[in-house]
Design an enzyme around this catalytic site. Sequence first.
Site, PDB file in Angstrom:
ATOM      1  N   GLU A 112       0.793  -1.226   0.272  1.00  0.00           N
ATOM      2  CA  GLU A 112       0.025   0.000   0.103  1.00  0.00           C
ATOM      3  C   GLU A 112       0.810   1.005  -0.083  1.00  0.00           C
ATOM      4  OE1 GLU A 112      -2.565   1.709  -0.592  1.00  0.00           O
ATOM      5  OE2 GLU A 112      -4.168   1.111   0.883  1.00  0.00           O
ATOM      6  N   ASP A 113       0.448   2.241  -0.536  1.00  0.00           N
ATOM      7  CA  ASP A 113       1.268   3.476  -0.650  1.00  0.00           C
ATOM      8  C   ASP A 113       1.058   4.271   0.705  1.00  0.00           C
ATOM      9  OD1 ASP A 113      -1.334   4.164  -1.128  1.00  0.00           O
ATOM     10  OD2 ASP A 113      -1.186   5.370  -3.070  1.00  0.00           O
ATOM     11  N   ASP A 116      -4.168   6.147   5.421  1.00  0.00           N
ATOM     12  CA  ASP A 116      -4.747   7.354   5.895  1.00  0.00           C
ATOM     13  C   ASP A 116      -5.727   6.871   7.279  1.00  0.00           C
ATOM     14  OD1 ASP A 116      -5.930   9.921   6.620  1.00  0.00           O
ATOM     15  OD2 ASP A 116      -6.999  10.192   4.789  1.00  0.00           O
ATOM     16  N   GLY A 118      -7.017   3.889   6.758  1.00  0.00           N
ATOM     17  CA  GLY A 118      -6.875   2.499   6.922  1.00  0.00           C
ATOM     18  C   GLY A 118      -7.923   1.573   6.300  1.00  0.00           C
ATOM     19  N   THR A 120      -8.994   1.445   3.477  1.00  0.00           N
ATOM     20  CA  THR A 120      -8.860   0.576   2.140  1.00  0.00           C
ATOM     21  C   THR A 120      -7.989  -0.664   2.593  1.00  0.00           C
ATOM     22  OG1 THR A 120      -8.630   2.920   0.955  1.00  0.00           O
ATOM     23  CG2 THR A 120      -7.583   0.791  -0.084  1.00  0.00           C
ATOM     24  N   LEU A 121      -7.120  -0.852   3.189  1.00  0.00           N
ATOM     25  CA  LEU A 121      -6.448  -1.883   3.712  1.00  0.00           C
ATOM     26  C   LEU A 121      -7.217  -2.805   4.297  1.00  0.00           C
ATOM     27  CD1 LEU A 121      -3.890  -3.355   3.774  1.00  0.00           C
ATOM     28  CD2 LEU A 121      -2.949  -2.288   5.983  1.00  0.00           C
ATOM     29  N   LYS A 144      -0.286   7.543   7.949  1.00  0.00           N
ATOM     30  CA  LYS A 144      -0.534   8.998   8.756  1.00  0.00           C
ATOM     31  C   LYS A 144      -1.048   8.569  10.016  1.00  0.00           C
ATOM     32  CE  LYS A 144      -2.043  11.165   4.498  1.00  0.00           C
ATOM     33  NZ  LYS A 144      -2.951  11.928   3.920  1.00  0.00           N
ATOM     34  N   ASP A 169      -0.791  10.531  -6.677  1.00  0.00           N
ATOM     35  CA  ASP A 169      -1.119  11.766  -7.165  1.00  0.00           C
ATOM     36  C   ASP A 169      -2.157  12.664  -6.590  1.00  0.00           C
ATOM     37  OD1 ASP A 169      -3.427  10.176  -6.945  1.00  0.00           O
ATOM     38  OD2 ASP A 169      -4.028  10.934  -8.847  1.00  0.00           O
ATOM     39  N   ARG A 175       2.633  11.853  -9.786  1.00  0.00           N
ATOM     40  CA  ARG A 175       3.021  10.401  -9.673  1.00  0.00           C
ATOM     41  C   ARG A 175       4.432  10.054  -9.882  1.00  0.00           C
ATOM     42  NH1 ARG A 175      -1.634   7.299  -8.456  1.00  0.00           N
ATOM     43  NH2 ARG A 175      -3.563   7.916  -9.522  1.00  0.00           N
TER      44      ARG A 175
END
Length: 188
Positions: A112-113, A116, A118, A120-121, A144, A169, A175
């Site tokens: 993961e990039d 924030d 969390g 999404t993860l 974060k 991005d 990017r």
Amino acid sequence: MARESIPEPDQPGYPPVLIPEVAVRRRVRELGRGIARAHDARKQDDAQLVLLGVLNGAFMFTADLVRAIDRPAIVDFIRARSYGAARASSGTVTLELPPELDLAGKHVLVVEDVLDTGRTLGAIRDRLAASGAAVIEAVTLLRKPKATVGAEYIGFEIDDRFVVGYGLDEAGRWRHLPYVGYLDDDVR
Ligand code: 5GP
Ligand code: MG
């Protein structure tokens, strides 16, 4: 020399530097070595390592990380959308997984990039829970402060600001930057 053609950080109009390119490179190498060691330590179960990069933001990190891990690995990608062109999370996460993906018995590393919230993860972990993977771990380049979902490997803990570069991005821009920069509210 190719390196000279890369935009210099702190150039007018470019996002200011939060994490310089050299620091990103060094940390990615460290993460790769740590992940390789942990994977080697599990050799007895002979599980194939699978990197699952989270598109689009983690494409660059995934490419650098797999070389830093320096072990045979399958590389595939999940598409996750929780942000549009805006800088705030939409709160809902939609996931697209490769249809042919077979994770049974594998050592899966979600790449993961940035964490924030969390969410999404968290959604990815939920979705992979029934995949039959032997091990499911996650690495995030950035974390974060408000993230409630953890990752086994974390590149950098950062403040709660909007970051771009190194794959990240804002509405399709930045990017390509080799460093992690940030956007102030007055910079577009
Ligand atoms: P979360 O679900 O953890 O709240 O958000 C995760 C996703 O939102 C990340 O994978 C990333 O795509 C996006 N995101 C979160 N914070 C940032 C940021 O500061 N900059 C950019 N470009 N994307 C972010
Ligand atoms: Mg992401």
